[in-house]
Design an enzyme around this catalytic site. Structure first.
Site, PDB file in Angstrom:
ATOM      1  N   ASP A  61       6.708  28.679 -10.080  1.00 61.45           N
ATOM      2  CA  ASP A  61       6.636  27.715  -9.097  1.00 61.45           C
ATOM      3  C   ASP A  61       7.849  26.824 -10.099  1.00 61.45           C
ATOM      4  OD1 ASP A  61       6.282  25.710  -7.892  1.00 61.45           O
ATOM      5  OD2 ASP A  61       3.816  26.030  -7.622  1.00 61.45           O
ATOM      6  N   LYS A  63       7.998  23.723  -9.001  1.00 66.95           N
ATOM      7  CA  LYS A  63       7.443  22.043  -9.348  1.00 66.95           C
ATOM      8  C   LYS A  63       6.393  21.772 -10.302  1.00 66.95           C
ATOM      9  CE  LYS A  63       8.447  22.564  -4.317  1.00 66.95           C
ATOM     10  NZ  LYS A  63       7.866  22.183  -2.930  1.00 66.95           N
ATOM     11  N   GLY A 126      24.608  22.382   5.753  1.00 64.78           N
ATOM     12  CA  GLY A 126      25.462  22.792   7.187  1.00 64.78           C
ATOM     13  C   GLY A 126      25.431  24.855   6.834  1.00 64.78           C
ATOM     14  N   HIS A 127      25.953  25.428   7.627  1.00 68.02           N
ATOM     15  CA  HIS A 127      26.319  26.633   7.853  1.00 68.02           C
ATOM     16  C   HIS A 127      27.019  26.585   7.967  1.00 68.02           C
ATOM     17  CE1 HIS A 127      21.318  27.709   7.398  1.00 68.02           C
ATOM     18  NE2 HIS A 127      21.768  26.610   8.745  1.00 68.02           N
ATOM     19  N   ASP A 128      27.286  28.611   7.857  1.00 68.88           N
ATOM     20  CA  ASP A 128      28.488  28.866   7.445  1.00 68.88           C
ATOM     21  C   ASP A 128      29.777  28.280   8.777  1.00 68.88           C
ATOM     22  OD1 ASP A 128      30.331  31.885   6.585  1.00 68.88           O
ATOM     23  OD2 ASP A 128      30.211  31.655   9.083  1.00 68.88           O
ATOM     24  N   ASN A 130      29.976  25.615   9.866  1.00 68.73           N
ATOM     25  CA  ASN A 130      30.058  24.093   9.823  1.00 68.73           C
ATOM     26  C   ASN A 130      31.613  24.265   8.414  1.00 68.73           C
ATOM     27  OD1 ASN A 130      27.221  23.989   9.974  1.00 68.73           O
ATOM     28  ND2 ASN A 130      28.022  22.882  11.225  1.00 68.73           N
ATOM     29  N   TYR A 131      30.848  25.055   7.151  1.00 70.83           N
ATOM     30  CA  TYR A 131      32.040  25.849   5.997  1.00 70.83           C
ATOM     31  C   TYR A 131      33.375  26.084   7.138  1.00 70.83           C
ATOM     32  CZ  TYR A 131      27.834  25.638   3.962  1.00 70.83           C
ATOM     33  OH  TYR A 131      26.273  25.318   4.258  1.00 70.83           O
ATOM     34  N   ASP A 157      30.149  31.952   4.337  1.00 68.94           N
ATOM     35  CA  ASP A 157      28.689  32.301   3.386  1.00 68.94           C
ATOM     36  C   ASP A 157      29.892  34.046   2.134  1.00 68.94           C
ATOM     37  OD1 ASP A 157      27.301  30.802   4.182  1.00 68.94           O
ATOM     38  OD2 ASP A 157      26.016  32.025   5.354  1.00 68.94           O
TER      39      ASP A 157
END
Length: 254
Positions: A61, A63, A126-128, A130-131, A157
């Site tokens: 963890d 954090k 973003g995701h694939d 968008n790229y 990706d």
């Protein structure tokens, strides 16, 4: 070669899978489960996920300061560190390049993101798809009427992200053999998409050819490199770029 993998989504795990397939020792740093009840289905999916093969794992963890210290100790004697968060996140988690390389100058540190560590898009999500759009590839995939066809997430990706990261990491490891120190590798999937369009860009700058979907020789604009629906409803792919192969095919079909 020892690799610490702090990635979560497709490009990072694919990158470290390739490194593991080539013999690297990969340690995945996973987020601890927040539920007191184990998710058996999720555990089974993870166990059979090809991207997890050849990897060991540890749950931290990040954090919590104690977990950050544990990760920093782990990274003192590894060769490669791979992360896939948006810019700035790893600094909050205590595992940015400056922190880890101070204790391990030979570390090759790779960040995989959508738009890179600087520039106007650095903080965008973003995701694939968008790229592919911003990188220019989506406009080349589809029918001649201009409607884009969305490919599975293997271009941005896995190829522009995961494989480009592998190339960058291996280049940095080779440089370390000569220079004696590691370096930072910044992989932007959008850059990777544009990079793979080198031939298309060359045609544009050399001859002014504007790339269009379904109109170019290798994306549906030529009969010798196309797909055809057959009587049984299935599709046949034809790839006969060389004149002699196209001639032989036409002769065989006549």
């Amino acid at each position: 070669i020892k690799v610490v993998d702090l990635t979560r989504l497709a490009p990072g795990p694919f990158c470290t899978m390739v490194l593991g397939d080539m013999g690297a020792e990969v340690i995945r740093v996973e987020e601890p489960s927040r539920s007191s009840e184990p998710d058996i289905d999720a555990e089974r999916r993870a166990a059979f996920n090809a991207l997890n093969r050849n990897k060991r794992s540890i749950a931290l963890d990040l954090k919590r300061p104690q977990a950050q210290e544990a990760l920093q100790r782990l990274c003192r004697d590894v060769d490669v560190f791979v992360e896939g968060f948006r810019p700035g996140v790893v600094r909050r988690l205590g595992c940015d390049y400056e922190t880890l390389s101070a204790a391990n100058p030979g570390l090759v540190y790779c960040s995989i993101s959508g738009y890179g560590q600087d520039g106007p898009y650095r903080d965008l999500v973003g995701h694939d798809i968008n790229y592919l759009s911003i990188g220019g590839a989506l406009g080349l995939i589809g029918q001649e009427d201009g409607t884009p066809t969305i490919p599975y997430n293997i271009i941005a990706d896995y190829a522009a992200g995961g494989l480009q990261a592998v190339v960058g990491i291996m280049g940095a490891l080779m440089a370390r053999e000569k220079l004696g120190r590691g370096q930072y590798v910044d992989i932007a999937m959008t850059d990777g998409v544009a990079y793979m369009l080198a031939a298309v860009a060359s045609d544009f700058f050399r001859e002014g050819v504007v790339p269009r979907p379904g109109a170019m020789p290798l994306n549906g604009g030529a009969p010798y490199y196309n797909t055809y629906r057959c009587k049984d409803g299935k599709y046949l792919s034809i790839g006969c770029i060389e004149p002699r192969f196209w001639e032989n095919l036409c002769t065989a079909l006549s």
